[in-house]
Each structure stands twice: as structure tokens, then as C-alpha cells.
Design an enzyme around this catalytic site. Sequence first.
Site: not given
Ligand code: PA5
Length: 433
Positions: A286, A307, A421
Site C-alpha cells: 500500500e 513443496h 470502495k
Molecule cells: O493502512 C490503511 O490506511 C488501510 O489499510 C486502512 O487501515 C483500512 O482501509 C481500514 O481503514 P479504516 O481504519 O478507516 O476502517
Amino acid sequence: NNIYLDYSKSFIKDHELKSLEEYINLSHNILHEKKGAGSKYLGWLDYPQNYDIDEFERVKETAKKIRSDSDVFIVIGIGGSYLGSRACIEALNHSFYNQLSSDKRKGPEIYFVGNNVSSTYILELLELMDGKNISINVISKSGTTTEPAISFRIFREYMMEKYGEKAKERIYITTDKEKGILKEMSIAKGYETFTVPDDIGGRYSVFTSVGLLPIAVAGIDIDKLMEGAKEGMEEYATLDIDSNYSYQYALLRNILYRKGIDIEILASYEPSLFYFQEWWKQLFGESEGKDLKGIYPSSANFTTDLHSLGQLIQDGRRNIFETTINIEKPKKDIKINKDSEDLDELNFLSGKTIDFVNKKAFEGTVLAHTQGGVPNIIINIPELNEIYFGKLIYFFQKSCAISGYLMGVNPFDQPGVEEYKKNMFRLIEKPGY
Ligand code: PA5
């Protein structure tokens, strides 16, 4: 006795590291002077020293309460809101923690939900809860993420049916300090809340209440975890690529990336690191995967995957490098005894331990894969305990930030995650989409 990195099997020569040293200096400076992209989200950088002590103490008290009044603890969250705590709990606790008898476990069983939209998963988890005392921790910085929101609705209904008005004493919310649906709901319903700091993104939030409450409920010593994080914060702030292994790691993978090797496998020989690898994949994927750039972070669990994936790593396309996490001393070890019949012909191993065999598998694999042309970076950890684990998390967070800047991306945003989303919201006919 420290975390140390060995790049002697990475095919990278010292002068290659030296020639990019200036880029590390630049990345370090813009990170520490808060002048780089995403600098609004650098709260994690000195958090092990600047954390909110009152909230930290409240986390410990709440964890104590949950451990004493709950048989089951449900953590609702997705991405950065659950991967860090799950990684830590699975790495440091018993491999079969949830299956242990309650007198051995001394805390509640812990389950994670809200990290998928599987009706089967949700219903089968609810089945497990019959007749047990439950507490819930909902973790969402935005408060609007669909997966945890839906799971919370289902589990809230369950809690209301089971406990009525008293349900609120068993529901804990970790979210933004003052805004968002979850915050509003907590005020309206009287749920206790914990804070996700404004300046810390989900994947950098392990040391905040996001990670610490579930970790403390699991009986893990969060003081020690923070001590390890603080050690990491100090050690990985030095501008010396020979001794700062966190920066060295960032540089090594950047050099490999520049050579067109753009798939990294984080390998481990300890199954308990499975969720740590998942956390690491999210952190790097990310943070770096944007603007048509990025190293694809993947993982392998050896010897299991030797394996299955072993063939491809050994002989497939040469676009892979491996980073192996080597735990030098296992939590437990067992000796292989002599068998008077020796029908399995394993007496040549008698007197040796299982971990001895595991280590030889590791050495043999690194040898084979490097002979097959796969660069290997090895990160040695003396043992899996709270201090080293805290330090390791910080090691990768720091490395990831530096690595992102070396790559020329903003390591602290995730614009791509929003795309699915928005589509999903439209398809489920959420008002406004
Ligand atoms: O690292 C990040 O920013 C994302 O993976 C969020 O943690 C994830 O999308 C969850 O978001 P939220 O905590 O707003 O529900």
C-alpha cells in the site's frame, strides 16, 4: 544480540550501496524534517517516545478487565486496523492459543472479523460464541469502511440480544478522536473509546491503541513491545548505511528494483509469522505500489512452500528476490531421540533437534536459490519476544518510508484503495454514490 541484516547473498556489491548513499541521505532528511510527500502522517516516527501515556495506561486497564470478564474477544477491523495486532498475537502467543484450555490461556479466545464480507465466516464465528462471555473491539479510523461496519452491525445486534443495555460495557471502539460515525455512535451509546491519532495511517498504527488493545488482551507485555519500538526508533535514525540495517534494507531492495527484479518474497521458517508476513505485505504494497511503480510484496512459508512455490523460485523467471526472516533461537525446541528399530532410518539425526533440521533447511534453501540466481537478503532476529518484535515492526515501518521516498512515491497515502470502495458503494446502492 541484535537484529542484523546479511546481504552477502544478494549479489549486490558494496560500491552499489555506496553509490546510492546520497539518495538515502536525502530520503532521511525529508522524512525527519517532515518535508516529503505525506508528511502530515508522520506521527509514527517518534511515537514510541511521544505516545499518550494516559491512553496507554487505559489500554492496559481495559485489557485487564476484558481478560477477567470475557471468554471470547472479537476484533472487528480491516487492513491496517487489524493486521498489526494479529501479526503480533500470532507471532508471540502459543501456536494454538485459541484451542488451549482456559487455565493455560489465562485470557479470552481471540477472533478477527470485519476483514472480509463472507456471510459463512460471520455466521460460523457467531456459532462459536454460544454460551460464552463476549467483548468486542471495533477498530476503524474513518469509521465508514464497509467490511467492519457491516460486521459490527451484526455483532452489535447479537450483543444487544445477549446483554441488553449492559452490552455497552463490553463494546470498545478505536477510532478518530472527535469525528466520524463510530465516534458519534460511541457518544450516543456510551461505548468506551480509544484514539487513532490523526497523523498516523492504518498500516503504521501497530503501536497505537489500534494494535495495543488486542495485543494486551492477548496477554502480551505491551511495555516491552514499546521498549523494542523505542530501541528501533533510536537505532534506525542514524545516517549510516553500514550500521542502520533498516536503511540498508530499503537501499538493497531499491537496487534490485532498479535491475528489474520487482517481486519480493518475504520468507520465514516459523509458521507463527504468517500474519506478520501479511502485515508486511500491506505495509509495502500500500505504501509503494502507486504511480505505476512498486515491488510486488509476496510471502512464502518454508519449508511448507518449498513443496509448492519452491520449483518456481528455483527455476522460474528471474524477476524474484527473497528476504528471509531467520529466527535464530526458537521459542521451544525438541530433541530427536534414538529409535532402537530405526525403521524410518532417521537415527542419523538422533541427538539433534528439530530446530537444527529447520536451520539446515534454511541454509540449504538459501544456497539452492542463490545458485539458481535469486538474490537473498537475510534478516536475523535473535528470538521472537516482545522487544525484538517491537523493534522489527519499527525496522520495517522506517524502511518502508525511506524505500517509498527512494522510489519517488508518497508512502503514506492509498488512493488506489478508494477505487474499489467507490464501485462497491455504488453497486450496493449506498446513498450519494
Ligand atoms: O493502512 C490503511 O490506511 C488501510 O489499510 C486502512 O487501515 C483500512 O482501509 C481500514 O481503514 P479504516 O481504519 O478507516 O476502517
